[in-house]
Design a protein around this motif. Structure first.
Motif, PDB file in Angstrom:
ATOM      1  N   UNK A 200       0.834  -1.304   0.091  1.00 53.19           N
ATOM      2  CA  UNK A 200       0.086   0.035  -0.041  1.00 53.19           C
ATOM      3  C   UNK A 200       0.809   1.147   0.070  1.00 53.19           C
ATOM      4  N   UNK A 201       0.392   2.251  -0.736  1.00 45.99           N
ATOM      5  CA  UNK A 201       0.797   3.349  -0.976  1.00 45.99           C
ATOM      6  C   UNK A 201       0.539   4.460   0.365  1.00 45.99           C
ATOM      7  N   UNK A 202      -0.773   4.060   0.817  1.00 45.16           N
ATOM      8  CA  UNK A 202      -1.454   4.765   1.882  1.00 45.16           C
ATOM      9  C   UNK A 202      -0.356   4.894   3.079  1.00 45.16           C
ATOM     10  N   UNK A 203       0.353   3.946   3.464  1.00 49.90           N
ATOM     11  CA  UNK A 203       1.208   4.228   4.706  1.00 49.90           C
ATOM     12  C   UNK A 203       2.347   5.211   4.379  1.00 49.90           C
ATOM     13  N   UNK A 204       3.056   5.162   3.253  1.00 49.18           N
ATOM     14  CA  UNK A 204       3.950   6.125   2.904  1.00 49.18           C
ATOM     15  C   UNK A 204       3.595   7.547   2.925  1.00 49.18           C
ATOM     16  N   UNK A 205       2.204   7.709   2.259  1.00 52.72           N
ATOM     17  CA  UNK A 205       1.440   8.908   1.919  1.00 52.72           C
ATOM     18  C   UNK A 205       1.306   9.372   3.360  1.00 52.72           C
ATOM     19  N   UNK A 206       0.568   8.846   4.486  1.00 53.74           N
ATOM     20  CA  UNK A 206       0.195   9.122   5.646  1.00 53.74           C
ATOM     21  C   UNK A 206       1.581   9.702   6.469  1.00 53.74           C
ATOM     22  N   UNK A 207       2.728   8.820   6.310  1.00 52.83           N
ATOM     23  CA  UNK A 207       4.054   9.240   7.212  1.00 52.83           C
ATOM     24  C   UNK A 207       4.444  10.407   6.544  1.00 52.83           C
ATOM     25  N   UNK A 282      -7.468   7.527   7.535  1.00 50.05           N
ATOM     26  CA  UNK A 282      -6.275   6.417   7.134  1.00 50.05           C
ATOM     27  C   UNK A 282      -6.938   4.980   6.854  1.00 50.05           C
ATOM     28  N   UNK A 283      -8.046   4.573   7.892  1.00 51.48           N
ATOM     29  CA  UNK A 283      -8.532   3.527   7.701  1.00 51.48           C
ATOM     30  C   UNK A 283      -9.232   3.292   6.178  1.00 51.48           C
ATOM     31  N   UNK A 284     -10.087   4.197   5.993  1.00 49.81           N
ATOM     32  CA  UNK A 284     -10.705   4.293   4.805  1.00 49.81           C
ATOM     33  C   UNK A 284      -9.895   4.354   3.673  1.00 49.81           C
ATOM     34  N   UNK A 285      -8.791   5.023   3.633  1.00 49.12           N
ATOM     35  CA  UNK A 285      -7.939   5.130   2.568  1.00 49.12           C
ATOM     36  C   UNK A 285      -7.316   3.891   2.351  1.00 49.12           C
ATOM     37  N   UNK A 316      -8.110  11.902   0.298  1.00 48.97           N
ATOM     38  CA  UNK A 316      -8.873  11.174   1.534  1.00 48.97           C
ATOM     39  C   UNK A 316      -8.032  11.609   2.914  1.00 48.97           C
ATOM     40  N   UNK A 317      -7.023  11.395   2.953  1.00 51.46           N
ATOM     41  CA  UNK A 317      -6.375  11.991   4.059  1.00 51.46           C
ATOM     42  C   UNK A 317      -6.180  13.286   4.537  1.00 51.46           C
TER      43      UNK A 317
END
Length: 364
Positions: A200-207, A282-285, A316-317
């Protein structure tokens, strides 16, 4: 009884799931990196002791090329407890007691390592409620695409108890990290429905968006055969999953399982931290990325989705519940308005105490 010390700094998290009937449970163990070597040394000594007995007295083990060629036996709780695989003998009941002694030693190693344990259950009725409330992807945002296999894969992932619970547990651990000023990595036992989380890209984007190292990187998935920590969390997962199942079915768990749960209970952390707003986002993303990026489809269509996905996830974030998406044969389109996924935790500590205090076993 030793209790887990308050953690700080870098840790390793390991995760395993338990599934039986309609009950799914996930158990995580958190251990500071500086304690890992001592833990692994003790665990491998237990494996060597088990191997000696297996090759001496267990016919199935003597036929194992892996064991006879130098490999160490995997400490797999369900096989040891139920005397399956190369842990099986037919000539006497004495070995069943020996098998359980091995599990008791494994529990002692976990307790002596003063890990922190998080364990939550998820009932199929929760997934069914989510599906009824939100609708299946094939009936909502993805109904405009013609690729039937892709829609079916999305629906299957959306119905997966493991997907919902793993996503929820990742949210929980990120809150836990932030609250306790921790950072580290998450290693999960192999699971087909979970592998998309590792890409997932979400983890890096969120960080990047938060600017803090307390957000998890994407989890890794591996076989427990070569990972003592994954074998250890398998033992804990089997114990606590059995209790969750007993609670759901209103039956009394086996006495030895309950005793091991009592031994590990001081290391359970069940503080209820309320979810922060950004965590819902983040959960939704993560959920949408899993459905969009890991449900197959023609390669050119996947490329169009993947090219749009990072900006969609960023929205989303940043915008949270103000974002919606639509999928058609041309690709991914997104705008304003979204939902909040519900969550549910199992109260394991109360379960252990309730079983421990019961004067008589109820009839199954």
């Amino acid at each position: 009884m030793k209790r887990a010390r308050k953690l700080s700094g870098e840790v390793q998290i390991v995760l395993d799931e338990y599934h039986r009937d309609d009950v799914t449970a996930i158990t995580m163990m958190i251990i500071p990196v500086e304690r890992i070597k001592r833990f692994e040394d003790q665990w491998r000594q237990l494996q060597r002791d088990i191997k000696y007995s297996l090759l001496k007295d267990y016919p199935a083990a003597k036929r194992s090329d892996y064991l006879t060629s130098g490999g160490l036996p995997e400490i797999h709780a369900v096989e040891i407890y139920k005397c399956c695989g190369y842990y099986r003998r037919e000539d006497t009941l004495d070995y069943q007691s020996l098998n359980k002694d091995w599990l008791a030693r494994a529990v002692a190693i976990i307790a002596n390592s003063r890990v922190t344990i998080l364990s939550k259950s998820w009932d199929k009725s929760l997934t069914d409620w989510n599906v009824d409330y939100l609708g299946l992807p094939s009936e909502t945002f993805a109904k405009g695409i013609k690729y039937k296999k892709m829609r079916n894969k999305m629906d299957r992932l959306f119905r997966s108890n493991y997907v919902w619970l793993l996503n929820h547990m990742i949210s929980y651990i990120e809150e836990y990290f932030l609250f306790n000023k921790l950072y580290g990595t998450l290693l999960c036992d192999d699971h087909d429905d979970g592998r998309g989380f590792s890409l997932m890209k979400t983890f890096d984007i969120a960080r990047d968006h938060s600017g803090t190292k307390h957000n998890l990187p994407a989890p890794r998935f591996a076989s427990s055969n070569d990972h003592p920590l994954l074998q250890a969390v398998d033992v804990a997962s089997y114990i606590f999953g059995t209790l969750f199942h007993a609670q759901k079915k209103d039956i009394y768990p086996p006495d030895d399982i309950l005793q091991w749960a009592v031994t590990l209970r001081p290391f359970l952390d069940e503080k209820r931290m309320p979810p922060i707003e950004r965590d819902w986002w983040k959960s939704t993303a993560r959920l949408f990325e899993l459905l969009l990026a890991h449900s197959g489809g023609p390669s050119d269509y996947r490329k169009r989705i993947e090219s749009t996905l990072p900006d969609f996830l960023k929205m989303i974030l940043q915008q949270g519940e103000h974002t919606v998406l639509r999928l058609d044969n041309e690709g991914l389109h997104y705008g304003i308005e979204m939902y909040r996924p519900p969550s549910e935790d199992g109260d394991l500590s109360a379960t252990i105490l309730a079983f421990q205090d019961k004067p008589e076993k109820p009839n199954p």
